[in-house]
Each structure stands twice: as structure tokens, then as C-alpha cells.
Design a protein around this motif. Sequence first.
Motif, PDB file in Angstrom:
ATOM      1  N   ALA A  65      -0.941   6.802 -15.759  1.00  6.47           N
ATOM      2  CA  ALA A  65      -1.015   6.643 -14.305  1.00  6.47           C
ATOM      3  C   ALA A  65      -1.632   5.306 -13.930  1.00  6.47           C
ATOM      4  CB  ALA A  65      -1.821   7.791 -13.699  1.00  6.47           C
ATOM      5  N   GLN A  66      -2.679   4.902 -14.663  1.00  6.70           N
ATOM      6  CA  GLN A  66      -3.309   3.613 -14.383  1.00  6.70           C
ATOM      7  C   GLN A  66      -2.367   2.455 -14.690  1.00  6.70           C
ATOM      8  OE1 GLN A  66      -6.820   4.204 -16.806  1.00  6.70           O
ATOM      9  NE2 GLN A  66      -8.099   4.560 -15.014  1.00  6.70           N
ATOM     10  N   GLN A  67      -1.555   2.599 -15.730  1.00  4.64           N
ATOM     11  CA  GLN A  67      -0.601   1.536 -16.053  1.00  4.64           C
ATOM     12  C   GLN A  67       0.447   1.377 -14.962  1.00  4.64           C
ATOM     13  OE1 GLN A  67       0.759   2.791 -19.945  1.00  4.64           O
ATOM     14  NE2 GLN A  67      -0.682   1.438 -20.998  1.00  4.64           N
ATOM     15  N   ARG A  68       0.900   2.514 -14.397  1.00  6.59           N
ATOM     16  CA  ARG A  68       1.873   2.417 -13.301  1.00  6.59           C
ATOM     17  C   ARG A  68       1.261   1.707 -12.099  1.00  6.59           C
ATOM     18  NH1 ARG A  68       3.383   7.629 -15.275  1.00  6.59           N
ATOM     19  NH2 ARG A  68       1.868   8.642 -13.890  1.00  6.59           N
ATOM     20  N   LEU A  69       0.016   2.026 -11.811  1.00  7.73           N
ATOM     21  CA  LEU A  69      -0.651   1.364 -10.691  1.00  7.73           C
ATOM     22  C   LEU A  69      -0.886  -0.105 -10.996  1.00  7.73           C
ATOM     23  CD1 LEU A  69      -1.875   1.808  -7.895  1.00  7.73           C
ATOM     24  CD2 LEU A  69      -4.049   2.332  -9.017  1.00  7.73           C
ATOM     25  N   ALA A  70      -1.225  -0.412 -12.258  1.00  2.63           N
ATOM     26  CA  ALA A  70      -1.465  -1.808 -12.646  1.00  2.63           C
ATOM     27  C   ALA A  70      -0.189  -2.632 -12.549  1.00  2.63           C
ATOM     28  CB  ALA A  70      -2.035  -1.860 -14.059  1.00  2.63           C
ATOM     29  N   ARG A  71       0.952  -2.021 -12.872  1.00  2.40           N
ATOM     30  CA  ARG A  71       2.218  -2.767 -12.765  1.00  2.40           C
ATOM     31  C   ARG A  71       2.507  -3.135 -11.316  1.00  2.40           C
ATOM     32  NH1 ARG A  71       3.968   0.665 -17.074  1.00  2.40           N
ATOM     33  NH2 ARG A  71       4.719   2.235 -15.613  1.00  2.40           N
ATOM     34  N   ARG A  72       2.221  -2.225 -10.410  1.00  2.85           N
ATOM     35  CA  ARG A  72       2.416  -2.548  -8.990  1.00  2.85           C
ATOM     36  C   ARG A  72       1.474  -3.670  -8.568  1.00  2.85           C
ATOM     37  NH1 ARG A  72       5.444   0.675  -5.873  1.00  2.85           N
ATOM     38  NH2 ARG A  72       6.233   2.608  -6.751  1.00  2.85           N
ATOM     39  N   SER A  73       0.247  -3.629  -9.078  1.00  3.33           N
ATOM     40  CA  SER A  73      -0.696  -4.702  -8.765  1.00  3.33           C
ATOM     41  C   SER A  73      -0.215  -6.032  -9.320  1.00  3.33           C
ATOM     42  CB  SER A  73      -2.069  -4.348  -9.334  1.00  3.33           C
ATOM     43  OG  SER A  73      -3.005  -5.366  -9.067  1.00  3.33           O
ATOM     44  N   ALA A  74       0.345  -6.003 -10.532  1.00  2.01           N
ATOM     45  CA  ALA A  74       0.838  -7.240 -11.142  1.00  2.01           C
ATOM     46  C   ALA A  74       2.005  -7.823 -10.344  1.00  2.01           C
ATOM     47  CB  ALA A  74       1.272  -6.968 -12.581  1.00  2.01           C
ATOM     48  N   ALA A 113       0.801  -1.227   0.000  1.00  5.70           N
ATOM     49  CA  ALA A 113       0.000   0.000   0.000  1.00  5.70           C
ATOM     50  C   ALA A 113       0.834   1.277   0.000  1.00  5.70           C
ATOM     51  CB  ALA A 113      -0.962  -0.012   1.180  1.00  5.70           C
ATOM     52  N   PRO A 114       1.876   1.419   0.853  1.00  2.00           N
ATOM     53  CA  PRO A 114       2.628   2.686   0.834  1.00  2.00           C
ATOM     54  C   PRO A 114       3.267   2.976  -0.519  1.00  2.00           C
ATOM     55  CG  PRO A 114       3.094   1.448   2.836  1.00  2.00           C
ATOM     56  CD  PRO A 114       2.332   0.529   1.938  1.00  2.00           C
ATOM     57  N   GLY A 115       3.843   1.955  -1.141  1.00  2.00           N
ATOM     58  CA  GLY A 115       4.468   2.175  -2.445  1.00  2.00           C
ATOM     59  C   GLY A 115       3.464   2.492  -3.525  1.00  2.00           C
ATOM     60  N   ALA A 116       2.254   1.907  -3.402  1.00  2.00           N
ATOM     61  CA  ALA A 116       1.216   2.144  -4.413  1.00  2.00           C
ATOM     62  C   ALA A 116       0.465   3.445  -4.164  1.00  2.00           C
ATOM     63  CB  ALA A 116       0.229   0.981  -4.420  1.00  2.00           C
ATOM     64  N   ALA A 117       0.627   4.027  -2.972  1.00  2.00           N
ATOM     65  CA  ALA A 117      -0.156   5.223  -2.631  1.00  2.00           C
ATOM     66  C   ALA A 117       0.145   6.372  -3.580  1.00  2.00           C
ATOM     67  CB  ALA A 117       0.127   5.626  -1.187  1.00  2.00           C
ATOM     68  N   GLN A 118       1.430   6.567  -3.898  1.00  2.00           N
ATOM     69  CA  GLN A 118       1.786   7.661  -4.789  1.00  2.00           C
ATOM     70  C   GLN A 118       1.199   7.442  -6.178  1.00  2.00           C
ATOM     71  OE1 GLN A 118       5.987   8.343  -5.126  1.00  2.00           O
ATOM     72  NE2 GLN A 118       5.753  10.339  -6.113  1.00  2.00           N
ATOM     73  N   ALA A 119       1.254   6.172  -6.660  1.00  2.00           N
ATOM     74  CA  ALA A 119       0.661   5.878  -7.968  1.00  2.00           C
ATOM     75  C   ALA A 119      -0.851   6.089  -7.941  1.00  2.00           C
ATOM     76  CB  ALA A 119       0.989   4.435  -8.378  1.00  2.00           C
ATOM     77  N   ALA A 120      -1.483   5.722  -6.834  1.00  2.00           N
ATOM     78  CA  ALA A 120      -2.928   5.925  -6.718  1.00  2.00           C
ATOM     79  C   ALA A 120      -3.272   7.411  -6.676  1.00  2.00           C
ATOM     80  CB  ALA A 120      -3.448   5.230  -5.465  1.00  2.00           C
ATOM     81  N   GLU A 121      -2.419   8.211  -6.016  1.00  2.00           N
ATOM     82  CA  GLU A 121      -2.623   9.658  -5.999  1.00  2.00           C
ATOM     83  C   GLU A 121      -2.572  10.214  -7.418  1.00  2.00           C
ATOM     84  OE1 GLU A 121      -3.116  11.946  -3.661  1.00  2.00           O
ATOM     85  OE2 GLU A 121      -2.726  10.963  -1.744  1.00  2.00           O
ATOM     86  N   ARG A 122      -1.628   9.725  -8.198  1.00  2.00           N
ATOM     87  CA  ARG A 122      -1.511  10.214  -9.573  1.00  2.00           C
ATOM     88  C   ARG A 122      -2.722   9.819 -10.400  1.00  2.00           C
ATOM     89  NH1 ARG A 122       4.837   8.462 -10.392  1.00  2.00           N
ATOM     90  NH2 ARG A 122       5.760  10.188  -9.207  1.00  2.00           N
ATOM     91  N   VAL A 123      -3.249   8.633 -10.163  1.00  2.00           N
ATOM     92  CA  VAL A 123      -4.462   8.220 -10.876  1.00  2.00           C
ATOM     93  C   VAL A 123      -5.621   9.140 -10.519  1.00  2.00           C
ATOM     94  CG1 VAL A 123      -6.206   6.400 -11.068  1.00  2.00           C
ATOM     95  CG2 VAL A 123      -3.786   5.813 -11.168  1.00  2.00           C
ATOM     96  N   ALA A 124      -5.783   9.429  -9.232  1.00  2.00           N
ATOM     97  CA  ALA A 124      -6.878  10.302  -8.798  1.00  2.00           C
ATOM     98  C   ALA A 124      -6.735  11.694  -9.405  1.00  2.00           C
ATOM     99  CB  ALA A 124      -6.913  10.380  -7.273  1.00  2.00           C
ATOM    100  N   GLU A 125      -5.515  12.228  -9.423  1.00  2.00           N
ATOM    101  CA  GLU A 125      -5.310  13.548 -10.003  1.00  2.00           C
ATOM    102  C   GLU A 125      -5.547  13.525 -11.505  1.00  2.00           C
ATOM    103  OE1 GLU A 125      -4.839  16.356  -8.499  1.00  2.00           O
ATOM    104  OE2 GLU A 125      -4.811  15.452  -6.507  1.00  2.00           O
TER     105      GLU A 125
END
Length: 551
Positions: free
Chosen positions: A233-242, A179-191
Motif C-alpha cells: 500500500a505504501q509503494q502504491r502511494l509512493a508511486r503517486r507521489s513520484a 489528492a483525490p486520486g491519492a485518497a484511495q491509496a492513502a485509505e489503503r495505507v491507513a487500513e
Amino acid sequence: MRRDLARVLLLWRSRWGWLIAGALVAMAAALAGVALLAFAGRGVSEGLRTGVLAGAAAGSLVLLRPLIFLRPGGKYVERLLTHAATFRALADTRIWFFRRLAERLPGGLGLKRAGDLLGRLVSDVEALDGLYLRALVPACAALAVVLATAAILGVMAPALAAIVALPLAVALLLPPLLAPGAAQAAERVAEAQSGLRAAAVDPLLGLEDTLAANAEPRARTRLSTAAEALVAAQQRLARRSAWGGAAGSVLAQVALLGALAYGLAGGPAAVGAAVVGLFLALAASESLAALPRAGIALAAAGAGARRLFEAADTAPPVAAPAVPAPAPAGHALKVQGLRFSWAPDREPVFEGLDLDLPEGGRIALLGASGAGKSTLAALLLKLAAPAEGRILLGGTDIAALPHDVVRERIACLTQDARLFDDSIAANLRLAAPDASDDALWRALDRAGVGEVVRALPDGLDTRCGENGARFSGGQGRRLALARALLSPARILILDEPAAGLDPSAERAFLETLDSATEGRSVILIAHRLLGVERPTRILRLIGGRAIHAMG
């Protein structure tokens, strides 16, 4: 992020019964799956030990039958409970957020893009469903499975329990680790989502200007750029999920291989326990498969929560009194020595403004654009607070009165009074929710629009259209006037109420205002008078002060 998510859970405390029930049912359904495979593994291991697989399986089948039906039933009930709990919790969150915005919007939230507020109210709230549905519920189910696996294998073979349960326990740590590492990517998705909404909404809100300036290509380019930013931004978050999913799969496979290695190394005596360990590792892998996604869901929920609280925690433009004064009996209005500026670095709008409106008085307040006419309306309604001076209502300083008490006594009709895309009756009842149909008709007649509404096929049930598009400008103003007349307020502020109407419609509307507001105190704010308003006093705003004038 943890603090924001903890605050969300506190907001949901009225729904904790539902939330806990859903988590318990999810744990029960997961444990039913563990029991199902535990009995199946036991049957296979007994068959291997005795050499009579069919007989051993038949004995275990008696225990398997209820579990075969219990598990899908439990999953069904889990879905019902968890989704019902989530929908109720999100509804509570939207209501809470709306109330917070209602207190803060008059002063501006600093949301400079048109799609930003909508995104926070809709998308960011929806992201919170991941906190419960995709994080807490799967985590509870997985924890129950790992503990049950460790307990069952611990009775059979403590060493095997350690071999199988250890990688499964590590998998339980994936959500908080990811979660902490993905938080920044999630912030970018929201923005990026906010940017995309703004790129889509802004040109549509100003569509006439966009078309007149031949700006459609630029609007499309801006929209395309915003869409590409969101995809990235979604791709960066998806890579972390993968990566998280791969880590979870590896840990599940380690548990399976550990059980298999235990059986091979332990000889025939260890085969039975190893088979049960294999079955239990399979049962655990199903529950643990959702955990990597739970870490991403936590990050997205944390990003949404941060954006919500960022807006909701904006200081209100006027603080509520710590110890409210009792509501005054009268409604005479007096302004004394008022000094106000919208910002410390801006010129004062008022410098020592004095104003006196006795009960039943009618004042016309004239002035050029920027003289402070609408600012005075905002101050009287407690949408802003003066730096110096007092505003007395019935002899009581409004700073000591709650907002709702002030707005029960003072109502405002502006040139931008909005009609919502709802029925005429619903629009009118914004001012008086319990008003009867007869009261609505009386208000419509006083506003000079009753016959227009009676001629409509649906009468009071006629929808007004977006921003009152169903009606002409003059008819829309009269409907807004009828709504203001339904208010119990004894003081009416009419802020440029006829602006934008053609001369004949403006004159007719102002004549209606004069008769419709009889018996109430009135402050008419305007650039000029037409001669039909009949105020008892005329004041001009000049240099931040109210100067008596003859016309």
C-alpha cells in the motif's frame, strides 16, 4: 475528503492565530528568497547590459546583504511557529477525540481489532499534521512566490510574465489534482497500518494462550502478511507521489526554458528581463518542489480525518437529555417496569423488572451467568438505556439527568476494576482529583490495605505497574475499593468484586466491604453469598425479574 478536512480546520479554530501566523511567516520567508534572487538577477542583467558586471553586482550586493540574513532567519522562525501551531492543534484534536470516545465506548465503537483504536488515536491524528505542515503552509508560500514572480516580471515584460508564471500557476494546482486520486491509496495505507497493529497486538494481549496453543508460527505469519500488505500500500502511494514530483519538476523546467527562450528570441533588449526571469523561476522552483508532496499529504490527512470522524460520530449509547432536570436532593433508587435487550434481535434481559433501594439500604442481587446482573449495573450508570420502564434516582428519572450527575451519585466496583501504570495516589485520585493525602490514607485504611502501602518504600508514590501487576489480586481489589470509597457517590454497585480471588482472600475482602461501605446504599451483585455480606434484602434475577429470596 474536502468535508472531513474542513471539519478538521474547524476543530482547530482556537489555534487559528498560531496557524495564520505560521503561514504568514512562511510566505515572508519565501518572498525573501524571491527578492534575493530578483536582486541577484537584476545585478547580473545590469552587468550584461553595461558590460561592467563587477560594478553592477556591487550595487546589488548592498540590497542583497539584509536578505541574505533575513531569509534563513525567516525559515527558522517559520519552523518554530508552524510546528508549535501543529503540536497545539494536534493536542486539541486528541483531547476532542478522547472526549468523544469516552461518551461512546460503553456502547462499543465497532472497532473489533485491538490495534484499531490505538491507530486512530495516534497514527490518524498524526497524519493530520500533513494538512498544515506539508500542504497548507507550502501552498501559501508557493502562491506568494508565484504571485510575486508574476508581478515583478509583469512590470518588466508582460509576455515574459505569462511565459514563466503560467507553468508555475499550473504547478499550484497539483495538490488538489493529486489528492483525490491519492485518497484511495492513502485509505489503503491507513487500513494496512491498522491491520499490522492488530496482527502485532492481538497475540501479545493473549500471549499465554498463544504460547499454550503453539500458535507463534501462525502469529508470525499473520504479522508478516500484514507487513507485506502495508509495504504494498505504501509503494502504491509512493508511486503517486513520484509521479507528482516528476510533474512538478517538469513544470518548473518549462518555466526556466520559457525564460531562456524569451531571451533568445527577443534579442539583446530582452536579455536583461530573461535573466531576471531565470532567477525568479529558480526561486519559484524551490517553493513549488514541495507541492506534489502536498497532494499526497492532503490525501493522507483526509484518510486519517475520515477514520477519526467515523469513530467519533458513532451515536452514544445513551443520548443526553435535551432539557436536563435539576439534580435530586435524595439518592433513593427505584426501578419500575424495566424492559431491556442489548439488540432488537436478541432475547430481552429484563421483562418488567422492579427494584427498590432506599437510602442506606443493602441489597444482594444473585443470579446465574447471563441473568442480567452486570446489565443492571450498566443501566443504573446510564451506560445503556431501557426500552421501557423507568429508573428513579431521588424521585427523578435518570433519563432526564445528565450523565455526570448520575455518576456522581452512583459508583461501581467491578471484578475488572483496573489499576493503571501510575502511582497509587494518582490511581486513587481518579475518583476524587482534589483529595488530600490524608483522605487517601483514610480510604486505604477503610479498604484494609493502608498498612501494605505504608510498608512500601515510596508509599503513595509507588507505581502500580501495568494493570496493577505490582500487587496481588486481593491487594489490587482493595486498592480499587479505596478508590471507590473516595468517590462522593452515595450508592455503590459492587459487581462481582471478589471474583477470581482464592476462598480465604474472597471472604476477607467481603468482610472488609461490609464495614467499609457502611453508611452508603449498596447493591452487591454476585453468584452466591458466603454469609459475611449481611444484606438487608436478597433478590434473585430469574426470567428477567427480581424475585425475593431468603438466601
